[in-house]
Motif scaffolding. Sequence first.
Motif, PDB file in Angstrom:
ATOM      1  N   ASN A 190     -33.783 104.742 -21.370  1.00 40.00           N
ATOM      2  CA  ASN A 190     -33.773 106.339 -21.849  1.00 40.00           C
ATOM      3  C   ASN A 190     -35.035 106.541 -22.743  1.00 40.00           C
ATOM      4  N   ILE A 191     -35.627 107.595 -22.386  1.00 39.62           N
ATOM      5  CA  ILE A 191     -36.785 108.163 -22.817  1.00 39.62           C
ATOM      6  C   ILE A 191     -36.704 109.538 -23.708  1.00 39.62           C
ATOM      7  N   LEU A 192     -37.192 109.683 -24.824  1.00 43.64           N
ATOM      8  CA  LEU A 192     -37.102 111.163 -25.626  1.00 43.64           C
ATOM      9  C   LEU A 192     -38.149 112.181 -24.881  1.00 43.64           C
ATOM     10  N   HIS A 193     -37.946 113.281 -24.613  1.00 43.53           N
ATOM     11  CA  HIS A 193     -38.881 114.257 -24.228  1.00 43.53           C
ATOM     12  C   HIS A 193     -39.899 114.524 -25.289  1.00 43.53           C
ATOM     13  N   THR A 194     -41.017 114.402 -24.992  1.00 41.01           N
ATOM     14  CA  THR A 194     -42.101 114.869 -25.963  1.00 41.01           C
ATOM     15  C   THR A 194     -43.173 115.818 -25.153  1.00 41.01           C
ATOM     16  N   PRO A 195     -43.666 116.687 -25.605  1.00 41.79           N
ATOM     17  CA  PRO A 195     -44.692 117.872 -25.195  1.00 41.79           C
ATOM     18  C   PRO A 195     -45.871 117.209 -24.614  1.00 41.79           C
ATOM     19  N   THR A 196     -46.210 116.044 -25.115  1.00 35.80           N
ATOM     20  CA  THR A 196     -47.683 115.612 -24.536  1.00 35.80           C
ATOM     21  C   THR A 196     -47.210 114.314 -24.009  1.00 35.80           C
ATOM     22  N   GLY A 197     -45.913 113.957 -23.488  1.00 35.65           N
ATOM     23  CA  GLY A 197     -45.673 112.672 -22.920  1.00 35.65           C
ATOM     24  C   GLY A 197     -45.465 113.285 -21.240  1.00 35.65           C
ATOM     25  N   PRO A 198     -45.021 112.140 -20.503  1.00 35.69           N
ATOM     26  CA  PRO A 198     -44.630 112.526 -19.086  1.00 35.69           C
ATOM     27  C   PRO A 198     -43.703 113.322 -19.005  1.00 35.69           C
ATOM     28  N   GLY A 199     -43.735 114.089 -17.811  1.00 36.65           N
ATOM     29  CA  GLY A 199     -42.721 115.387 -17.490  1.00 36.65           C
ATOM     30  C   GLY A 199     -41.537 114.517 -16.585  1.00 36.65           C
ATOM     31  N   LEU A 200     -40.543 115.037 -16.451  1.00 41.32           N
ATOM     32  CA  LEU A 200     -39.568 114.860 -15.805  1.00 41.32           C
ATOM     33  C   LEU A 200     -39.699 113.981 -14.464  1.00 41.32           C
ATOM     34  N   ALA A 201     -40.603 114.568 -13.574  1.00 46.06           N
ATOM     35  CA  ALA A 201     -41.112 114.122 -12.252  1.00 46.06           C
ATOM     36  C   ALA A 201     -41.680 112.702 -12.336  1.00 46.06           C
ATOM     37  N   GLU A 202     -42.703 112.791 -13.377  1.00 39.68           N
ATOM     38  CA  GLU A 202     -43.401 111.370 -13.757  1.00 39.68           C
ATOM     39  C   GLU A 202     -42.535 110.207 -14.258  1.00 39.68           C
ATOM     40  N   LEU A 203     -41.455 110.801 -15.088  1.00 44.88           N
ATOM     41  CA  LEU A 203     -40.423 109.812 -15.505  1.00 44.88           C
ATOM     42  C   LEU A 203     -39.754 109.306 -14.529  1.00 44.88           C
ATOM     43  N   ASP A 257     -46.160 106.214 -23.409  1.00 41.66           N
ATOM     44  CA  ASP A 257     -47.257 105.703 -22.437  1.00 41.66           C
ATOM     45  C   ASP A 257     -46.746 105.109 -21.129  1.00 41.66           C
ATOM     46  N   PRO A 258     -47.322 105.797 -20.153  1.00 41.34           N
ATOM     47  CA  PRO A 258     -46.496 105.764 -18.937  1.00 41.34           C
ATOM     48  C   PRO A 258     -46.740 104.139 -18.468  1.00 41.34           C
ATOM     49  N   ALA A 259     -47.672 103.553 -19.050  1.00 39.38           N
ATOM     50  CA  ALA A 259     -47.711 102.065 -18.519  1.00 39.38           C
ATOM     51  C   ALA A 259     -46.567 101.152 -19.063  1.00 39.38           C
ATOM     52  N   ILE A 260     -46.367 101.473 -20.455  1.00 42.99           N
ATOM     53  CA  ILE A 260     -45.317 100.747 -21.181  1.00 42.99           C
ATOM     54  C   ILE A 260     -44.048 100.981 -20.514  1.00 42.99           C
ATOM     55  N   ILE A 261     -43.898 102.285 -20.404  1.00 38.49           N
ATOM     56  CA  ILE A 261     -42.654 102.503 -19.751  1.00 38.49           C
ATOM     57  C   ILE A 261     -42.339 101.871 -18.613  1.00 38.49           C
ATOM     58  N   GLY A 262     -43.105 101.946 -17.569  1.00 39.36           N
ATOM     59  CA  GLY A 262     -43.192 101.372 -16.223  1.00 39.36           C
ATOM     60  C   GLY A 262     -42.616  99.875 -16.674  1.00 39.36           C
ATOM     61  N   VAL A 263     -43.406  99.198 -17.257  1.00 40.24           N
ATOM     62  CA  VAL A 263     -43.080  97.645 -17.645  1.00 40.24           C
ATOM     63  C   VAL A 263     -41.671  97.535 -17.971  1.00 40.24           C
ATOM     64  N   LEU A 264     -41.227  98.382 -19.028  1.00 35.08           N
ATOM     65  CA  LEU A 264     -39.824  98.152 -19.420  1.00 35.08           C
ATOM     66  C   LEU A 264     -38.706  98.485 -18.219  1.00 35.08           C
ATOM     67  N   THR A 265     -38.856  99.536 -17.518  1.00 33.69           N
ATOM     68  CA  THR A 265     -37.891  99.577 -16.358  1.00 33.69           C
ATOM     69  C   THR A 265     -38.019  99.011 -15.670  1.00 33.69           C
ATOM     70  N   ALA A 266     -39.017  98.053 -15.268  1.00 29.79           N
ATOM     71  CA  ALA A 266     -39.259  97.161 -14.320  1.00 29.79           C
ATOM     72  C   ALA A 266     -38.447  95.767 -14.677  1.00 29.79           C
ATOM     73  N   ARG A 267     -38.402  95.737 -16.068  1.00 34.87           N
ATOM     74  CA  ARG A 267     -37.982  94.351 -16.479  1.00 34.87           C
ATOM     75  C   ARG A 267     -36.626  94.250 -17.053  1.00 34.87           C
ATOM     76  N   LEU A 268     -36.043  95.547 -17.291  1.00 32.83           N
ATOM     77  CA  LEU A 268     -34.632  95.534 -17.751  1.00 32.83           C
ATOM     78  C   LEU A 268     -33.723  95.869 -16.717  1.00 32.83           C
ATOM     79  N   ASP A 269     -32.563  95.396 -16.769  1.00 34.31           N
ATOM     80  CA  ASP A 269     -31.536  95.558 -15.676  1.00 34.31           C
ATOM     81  C   ASP A 269     -30.600  96.704 -16.033  1.00 34.31           C
TER      82      ASP A 269
END
Length: 311
Positions: free
Chosen positions: A232-245, A216-228
Motif C-alpha cells: 500500500n502506498i500513500l498518494h502524493t502529488p509529486t509521486g507516481p500516479g496510479l498507472a505507474e504504481l 521513489d519508484p525504484a524502492i517501491i518496485g523492490v518492495l513489491t517484488a520481494r514481499l508476498d
Amino acid sequence: MSRTVHELDRSEDLRAAPADPHPPEPPPAAEGPAGVPAPGPRTSFARLHDRDAPLLLPNAWDYASAAALVADGFEAVGTTSLGVAAAAGLPDGSAATAEATLALARQLGGVGFLFSVDAEGGFSDDPARVAEVARQLWAAGAAGINIEDGRGDGTLAPVELHMAKIAAVKAAVPELFVNARTDTYWLGCRQDETEARLAAYQRAGANGVFVPGLADPAIIGVLTARLDVPVNILHTPTGPGLAELAVLGVRRVSLGSLLYRTALGAAVAAARAVRDGQQPVGNGSVPSYAEVQALSAPRARVTSAGPPAGG
C-alpha cells in the motif's frame, strides 16, 4: 474523561453492532506462501487487492464523507485518523480517539459500507488490548484495520512489539484484513529498516503492508517484488500516479488525510470569498442541501428500524 475502546462494556459493544456484518467466506488455506502464516479467509475486501489495478482507497472522516464517496462509486473507503481526531478536537497519533473511531465504525457498518479503519497504533501498546480493539471494529462491521509502528513522539515502535500486535489481532479476528504500516519514510528515520520491518510484519500475519511517505519508484518496485503481501502506498502529488504504481506492482493506494484537508481548505476559502464580496469558487461541485440530506437516508432507516441483518 473519554474511555478507551478496551474499557467499554463488552455486551454494549455487541448490542450496538450489526448482528452479522460480514458474509461468510471460504476457510483459509492451511499455510501461507514461503512460511507466512495463513492470512485468513479471502473476504470481499481482501479480494479488492488481487486485481491488476491498485485499489484506490479514499479516506473519510465521518458518515457523510463516507456516504458521498460510496455514492460516487468507490467500492470501499478507509477512515483517516487525522480527520477523525481533528473533527473531534483531539490530537492524532495519541490514542485519544478510540471511542470516536469505534463510533464511526458502527455508523459505517450499520448501513453495510465496505470499509477499513485507521486505528493509529491500535490505541495501546498491549497486544491483547489492540486485539480487543480489532474485535470490536470487526463486530461493528469493519473489513480491515490499519495499525502503524510510528509513535506520537516521532519514534518507531520496536519491531517485536508491532509483530505481537499483528499476531494478536489475527488470532482474535482471522478474517480482518490487517494493513501493517511502517513509518520509516513518514517520520524520515531508519529508512534502511523498511524492508526488514515489512517482512517481519508479513511473517506476523499481516495481510498487507503500508509505507506512507515513500515515493521513489525504484524502492517501491523492490518492495513489491520481494514481499508476498499487497503493498500500500500513500498518494502524493509529486509521486507516481496510479498507472505507474500499477506497473510497479502496488496493490493499494490510500489518500490519507488529503480529502479532509482539502475540505477544510475549501470551507475556509468559501467563507473568505463571501466576506470579501466575491462568489465562492467551485459552486458546480458543491452538493445541494437535498443531496447531502439524501446521504443520511440509509442511516435514518437503520436508526428507526435497527441495524440490517447480515452483510
